[in-house]
Design a protein around this motif. Sequence first.
Motif, PDB file in Angstrom:
ATOM      1  N   ALA A 155      22.517  50.477 107.347  1.00  0.00           N
ATOM      2  CA  ALA A 155      21.643  50.806 108.295  1.00  0.00           C
ATOM      3  C   ALA A 155      22.101  52.682 108.534  1.00  0.00           C
ATOM      4  O   ALA A 155      21.158  53.027 109.313  1.00  0.00           O
ATOM      5  CB  ALA A 155      22.166  50.130 109.551  1.00  0.00           C
ATOM      6  N   GLU A 156      23.351  52.743 108.051  1.00  0.00           N
ATOM      7  CA  GLU A 156      23.543  54.077 108.463  1.00  0.00           C
ATOM      8  C   GLU A 156      23.143  55.170 107.388  1.00  0.00           C
ATOM      9  O   GLU A 156      23.502  56.319 107.663  1.00  0.00           O
ATOM     10  CB  GLU A 156      25.079  54.315 108.712  1.00  0.00           C
ATOM     11  CG  GLU A 156      25.791  53.817 109.611  1.00  0.00           C
ATOM     12  CD  GLU A 156      25.566  54.092 111.149  1.00  0.00           C
ATOM     13  OE1 GLU A 156      24.595  55.119 111.136  1.00  0.00           O
ATOM     14  OE2 GLU A 156      25.521  53.453 112.168  1.00  0.00           O
ATOM     15  N   THR A 194      19.981  56.031 107.227  1.00  0.00           N
ATOM     16  CA  THR A 194      18.973  56.843 107.876  1.00  0.00           C
ATOM     17  C   THR A 194      19.443  57.317 109.158  1.00  0.00           C
ATOM     18  O   THR A 194      20.203  56.504 109.785  1.00  0.00           O
ATOM     19  CB  THR A 194      17.798  56.168 107.826  1.00  0.00           C
ATOM     20  OG1 THR A 194      18.033  54.893 108.834  1.00  0.00           O
ATOM     21  CG2 THR A 194      17.071  55.789 106.627  1.00  0.00           C
ATOM     22  N   PRO A 195      19.366  58.561 109.531  1.00  0.00           N
ATOM     23  CA  PRO A 195      18.646  59.502 108.886  1.00  0.00           C
ATOM     24  C   PRO A 195      19.472  60.195 107.638  1.00  0.00           C
ATOM     25  O   PRO A 195      20.566  59.925 107.677  1.00  0.00           O
ATOM     26  CB  PRO A 195      17.991  60.596 109.859  1.00  0.00           C
ATOM     27  CG  PRO A 195      19.015  60.300 110.934  1.00  0.00           C
ATOM     28  CD  PRO A 195      19.871  58.950 110.931  1.00  0.00           C
ATOM     29  N   LEU A 196      18.559  60.765 106.769  1.00  0.00           N
ATOM     30  CA  LEU A 196      19.455  61.077 105.512  1.00  0.00           C
ATOM     31  C   LEU A 196      20.578  62.374 106.124  1.00  0.00           C
ATOM     32  O   LEU A 196      20.183  63.140 107.056  1.00  0.00           O
ATOM     33  CB  LEU A 196      18.528  61.940 104.594  1.00  0.00           C
ATOM     34  CG  LEU A 196      17.515  60.987 103.872  1.00  0.00           C
ATOM     35  CD1 LEU A 196      16.594  61.565 102.882  1.00  0.00           C
ATOM     36  CD2 LEU A 196      18.189  59.840 103.201  1.00  0.00           C
ATOM     37  N   SER A 197      21.360  62.449 105.414  1.00  0.00           N
ATOM     38  CA  SER A 197      22.371  63.577 105.503  1.00  0.00           C
ATOM     39  C   SER A 197      22.272  64.882 104.704  1.00  0.00           C
ATOM     40  O   SER A 197      23.106  65.684 104.829  1.00  0.00           O
ATOM     41  CB  SER A 197      23.697  63.027 105.610  1.00  0.00           C
ATOM     42  OG  SER A 197      24.155  62.595 104.417  1.00  0.00           O
ATOM     43  N   GLY A 226      15.226  47.960 106.707  1.00  0.00           N
ATOM     44  CA  GLY A 226      15.209  49.203 107.633  1.00  0.00           C
ATOM     45  C   GLY A 226      15.457  49.077 109.064  1.00  0.00           C
ATOM     46  O   GLY A 226      15.560  49.912 109.664  1.00  0.00           O
ATOM     47  N   ALA A 227      15.269  47.646 109.318  1.00  0.00           N
ATOM     48  CA  ALA A 227      15.207  47.211 110.832  1.00  0.00           C
ATOM     49  C   ALA A 227      16.549  47.063 111.123  1.00  0.00           C
ATOM     50  O   ALA A 227      16.672  46.824 112.687  1.00  0.00           O
ATOM     51  CB  ALA A 227      14.218  46.506 111.222  1.00  0.00           C
ATOM     52  N   THR A 228      17.575  46.786 110.505  1.00  0.00           N
ATOM     53  CA  THR A 228      18.895  46.374 110.772  1.00  0.00           C
ATOM     54  C   THR A 228      19.471  47.353 111.820  1.00  0.00           C
ATOM     55  O   THR A 228      19.488  48.616 111.485  1.00  0.00           O
ATOM     56  CB  THR A 228      19.856  46.209 109.478  1.00  0.00           C
ATOM     57  OG1 THR A 228      19.040  45.492 108.430  1.00  0.00           O
ATOM     58  CG2 THR A 228      20.965  45.712 109.705  1.00  0.00           C
ATOM     59  N   THR A 229      20.194  46.670 112.663  1.00  0.00           N
ATOM     60  CA  THR A 229      20.866  47.656 113.618  1.00  0.00           C
ATOM     61  C   THR A 229      22.283  47.672 113.257  1.00  0.00           C
ATOM     62  O   THR A 229      23.003  46.867 112.618  1.00  0.00           O
ATOM     63  CB  THR A 229      20.874  47.007 114.982  1.00  0.00           C
ATOM     64  OG1 THR A 229      19.602  46.556 115.369  1.00  0.00           O
ATOM     65  CG2 THR A 229      21.411  47.723 116.106  1.00  0.00           C
ATOM     66  N   SER A 230      23.092  48.992 113.205  1.00  0.00           N
ATOM     67  CA  SER A 230      24.270  49.135 113.116  1.00  0.00           C
ATOM     68  C   SER A 230      25.215  48.750 114.250  1.00  0.00           C
ATOM     69  O   SER A 230      25.082  49.271 115.087  1.00  0.00           O
ATOM     70  CB  SER A 230      24.455  50.750 112.250  1.00  0.00           C
ATOM     71  OG  SER A 230      25.766  51.073 112.432  1.00  0.00           O
ATOM     72  N   MET A 288       9.387  53.062 110.453  1.00  0.00           N
ATOM     73  CA  MET A 288      10.829  52.990 110.050  1.00  0.00           C
ATOM     74  C   MET A 288      11.668  53.836 111.026  1.00  0.00           C
ATOM     75  O   MET A 288      12.836  53.605 111.068  1.00  0.00           O
ATOM     76  CB  MET A 288      10.985  53.066 108.501  1.00  0.00           C
ATOM     77  CG  MET A 288      10.358  52.078 107.771  1.00  0.00           C
ATOM     78  SD  MET A 288      10.997  50.486 107.907  1.00  0.00           S
ATOM     79  CE  MET A 288      12.471  50.459 107.116  1.00  0.00           C
ATOM     80  N   TYR A 338      13.724  52.910 113.746  1.00  0.00           N
ATOM     81  CA  TYR A 338      14.883  51.757 113.362  1.00  0.00           C
ATOM     82  C   TYR A 338      16.244  52.683 113.205  1.00  0.00           C
ATOM     83  O   TYR A 338      17.294  52.080 113.317  1.00  0.00           O
ATOM     84  CB  TYR A 338      14.548  50.934 112.436  1.00  0.00           C
ATOM     85  CG  TYR A 338      13.392  50.091 112.679  1.00  0.00           C
ATOM     86  CD1 TYR A 338      13.658  49.022 113.889  1.00  0.00           C
ATOM     87  CD2 TYR A 338      12.400  49.952 111.580  1.00  0.00           C
ATOM     88  CE1 TYR A 338      12.446  48.435 114.138  1.00  0.00           C
ATOM     89  CE2 TYR A 338      11.346  49.272 112.149  1.00  0.00           C
ATOM     90  CZ  TYR A 338      11.430  48.351 113.190  1.00  0.00           C
ATOM     91  OH  TYR A 338      10.292  47.763 113.403  1.00  0.00           O
ATOM     92  N   ARG A 342      18.478  62.320 115.066  1.00  0.00           N
ATOM     93  CA  ARG A 342      19.058  63.709 114.470  1.00  0.00           C
ATOM     94  C   ARG A 342      19.657  64.591 115.858  1.00  0.00           C
ATOM     95  O   ARG A 342      18.906  64.710 116.682  1.00  0.00           O
ATOM     96  CB  ARG A 342      18.115  64.205 113.753  1.00  0.00           C
ATOM     97  CG  ARG A 342      17.783  63.947 112.362  1.00  0.00           C
ATOM     98  CD  ARG A 342      16.879  64.753 111.580  1.00  0.00           C
ATOM     99  NE  ARG A 342      16.914  64.260 110.021  1.00  0.00           N
ATOM    100  CZ  ARG A 342      17.801  64.515 109.250  1.00  0.00           C
ATOM    101  NH1 ARG A 342      18.656  65.188 109.537  1.00  0.00           N
ATOM    102  NH2 ARG A 342      17.592  63.758 107.938  1.00  0.00           N
ATOM    103  N   LYS A 402      20.700  48.506  94.880  1.00  0.00           N
ATOM    104  CA  LYS A 402      20.558  48.935  96.130  1.00  0.00           C
ATOM    105  C   LYS A 402      20.664  47.801  97.272  1.00  0.00           C
ATOM    106  O   LYS A 402      19.910  46.879  96.923  1.00  0.00           O
ATOM    107  CB  LYS A 402      19.301  49.583  96.631  1.00  0.00           C
ATOM    108  CG  LYS A 402      19.200  50.027  97.899  1.00  0.00           C
ATOM    109  CD  LYS A 402      17.866  50.944  98.228  1.00  0.00           C
ATOM    110  CE  LYS A 402      17.664  51.136  99.631  1.00  0.00           C
ATOM    111  NZ  LYS A 402      16.289  51.652 100.198  1.00  0.00           N
TER     112      LYS A 402
END
Lengths: 335, 648
Positions: free
Chosen positions: A305-306, A308-311, A67-71, B81, B84, B89, A245
């Motif tokens: 990483a992309e 989140t956030p959910l689309s 979750g902490a991975t940077t895109s 989380m 991160y 949004r 996943k």
Amino acid sequence: MLVSNSGPDAASRAAVRLLMQRLPSLSPVEGGASVEPIAPTDPPILRSAQIVEGSAVRAVKVPGASGATTSGFGAFLDGAQKVQVVAHDRGMPIVIGTVSAAVRVRVDRRMITWGHQPPRVERAIYLPLRYLPTLTAADVSTVAAQSRWRIVDTSTADKNGEYPSQHPAFLLDRAIRAVDQQREELEDRLAEAWCARGEAPLFIDGGISRTTSVASSTCAIGVIKSHRTLYVQGEALGIVMSLRKGERSSVFRVAPRSRSSVLSWYLRLRAPDGHDAMWGLVRVEVAECDRLSERAEEISRWVLAETTPLSLPDGRWDKMAYGVRDCEEFLRAIS
Amino acid sequence: MSEALGRVVATERKPNTPHEFHFWTAIDSPVGIGTIVRVDGAQPMDGQIPHIYGIVVEGFSYTDLQSPMHDVLGHDGLPTMAGYASTERAEIRLYTAAVLRQIPEEPLQPVPMGQVFLAEEADVQVALRMDSYLREGANTGIPVGVYRAGGTDAVIYLDADFLLGPEAAHLNITGVSGLATKTSAVEFLLASLFKHFPRDKGSIAAVCFNVKGPDLCYLDKPGEVEKTDEVLYEKLGVEAKPFEGVEYFAPYTAKGLVLNTFRNNEALLDNVTPLTWGLREVLQFAEVLLNKDDVDAKADALIDFIKENVVDKEFRDPVLTKTHRVQSFADLDAWFRDVLQGMEKKDGESWRTHHVATIRKVRNRLSNISTRCAGLVTDSGAVSDLPFGSFTDRTVYVVDVANLEEDAQDLIFARIVSKLREHLERRDLGVKHLVVFVDELNKYAPGDGADTYVRKMLLDIAERGRYLGLVLFSAQQFRSQVHRRVVGNSGTALFGRMDADELSTPGYAVLSPATRTKLATLEKGQLMIRHPHFTQPIFVRFPRPAVMQGREGAERYPQASEISLEAAILRALRPLDPTITLPWVQEITALYSDEEVIRARNATLLARPDNVKAYFTAQFRKIIPAQAAPRPMAGSIKSAPENDPYGF
């Protein structure tokens, strides 16, 4: 790609009025509702691809994906289209198509429109001129001039010299394909412009192999959500469908005949438990490169990483990056 | 011109109207509740680009999130989380603004789409219609505070014609206690009025009733002014200094030795005048002290008889043993006693149609007044009063009634306001405009409860005072509990920090929820203003008054405790003559009763003679000191013979 369903606007109605002056039998369609994208006529197929990472397709856990991975993506590219049957002349569909595309850049975690290339919005009238004999070439020129929209003939002969059927549904399919093509051209032009500037990695909604410059650029990454064509067969298909996943497939080469070859792999973004086998499954395309495993892992981490956030509330949220949804919302607002 | 900070938007669900519009801004824009903005229309109207001025009354923020659950799912239920996520949004800041003014004003149309700009100082003047009274030739602007938003500092002016009349008048302040808002605001506004009220509109003074605490007791003493307030003072064009002309009035304590005020420290007595009234003054307002249960028609008739025929007249009657001239409560009591004794002798039940029970009742009630209002009402009839007829321009007259009983407060208020009104009607008060400041309006003019004399007076001022130049500045904690006609007639209303319960009352329903929330959290020195020229309430800052605060003053100048009679006389007279000493006072007063000494002091203070010692001494009756009688020489006693032990 966004398919918009809003009704005709004032400009569309004005275009219809222009046509009505020249086609007395023209019958406007009440409301002018947009047409849903046509169901793909190409059958789902399995196609073999050259494995370039190892000797066989296998599932690879993407290391460091959390979750902490940077895109590393700095921008997102997507296009949108709207197809409206605004009238018919004795059954012949009169279609107005609107296509648009935009690059949205991420600055301080917020999305803004790319300043170097403004978003593109183009409109055209799709007419089966062959089957509208009362409409002269002069009339077409006049309508094009007055509406300032391009006129596209949907009844031209194909490469075999055969003219399309006069069946209204066939002509409508032709119009829709033409709109599709126009949207892809817009997207390609923006992608090329982005790659020419050598900016940050660009997340492209769809494949990258249509144009050579994009297909060979290290800053263009295509993410494909639909899987009418699967580039695995046999045991490899089972491996891809069973990806968990955060797992990816081995890298393979996709080399369509009329397109540039690119490297590709499957990546599972979300756990498929309780869903269909394609749930959260995307295929990533990147330009040919050395050290492809490292490249695949890095890009996979970015794509993960992309998530989140959910689309949401988009129905394709299991595969769609939020940045792509942002592009679609932006295009919905301007087109 | 500044950059646009927003765009007007309107949807079918949220359309714009002639009195309200919506606009969005960037996330980091300086817009907030109370910010004044300008909309520049896109389409000219009659060749003029429309400008619409509005004030932000509500704000909304939301993202493209359809359900909070989506955010929970997106971050696996872990709020940490969320930090991160690669992308924030899409978020909107959407504001609703109430229209302050449209230019051109006709035809009045819904607010058009257009760009939104932060209002600059000139815009604020136009938006609030201040341009009409700040122009050359009008100049009736009275600075009340500074509007601040996004780098814009604009002075907000009240129109003197609408604050002091004749167009509208009166000012009402609401706010919770203890935040120094109400009193501070009035102190600053009076300073601003005294500085900016146009000279050509006549003289102005203020009478402030200090009904609680020491806040108004040090208006002539400098207070601490912070740097930020200095900037405000400069911007507002008001000097940061205490009032130059301040006169204090307070009655004595019940014992009559020291003044019953927080300001009775010896160092502050130079401008403190005792407030003492006699029978004549009190009888005029007997109605204030005697309630309906006390005074029925019969008693009322007797009181009228006394007022008409007894007080200040030579009164003879066969039933009386002597001719009475009633000038004080003591005289009145003697008169009553004589009447009742005469009736007893004649064994009669009525005298001049008044029944003996009524006479006893009225005697009891009237005699009781001097007890209930001890310190204010004197038996002797000595009067020390406000300088009616010689009020001076730009002077504050503070009447300290904070430590008095409710009856005495009511009496003082009723009589002083009546006298002010009389003099203003005759145009001989000394000033043309007079501001009367009364705090605790919840108590003096409540919305419900008995219809008291004081409430009737306040209603009268509120409804008719502006024609006389008598202007009411009133304050209270709960506006909703004050009589509607008092607050309703206040052309200008100020609101400090408000209690949430008070804000939930129907009177505040006209304010948006966001405005009410802002009111509930206002800082010290912030006010919301309603004024006839402003179509919407405006938020301003005002500087802390440049006078000593009540708490600081009470610490620096401790209140005098009850002291000996001689020390009290010394303290009272020394401001008139510094050479007076305690031994001198002791020597002069040694032979006289306390009442005589106090009467002499009161007379001296009232006369303020050049030769204080001589005047004070002359007040006493001559008493020749008793001389010791000469001791008669006793005859010599025959001595006993030494050898006769029994003395024979």
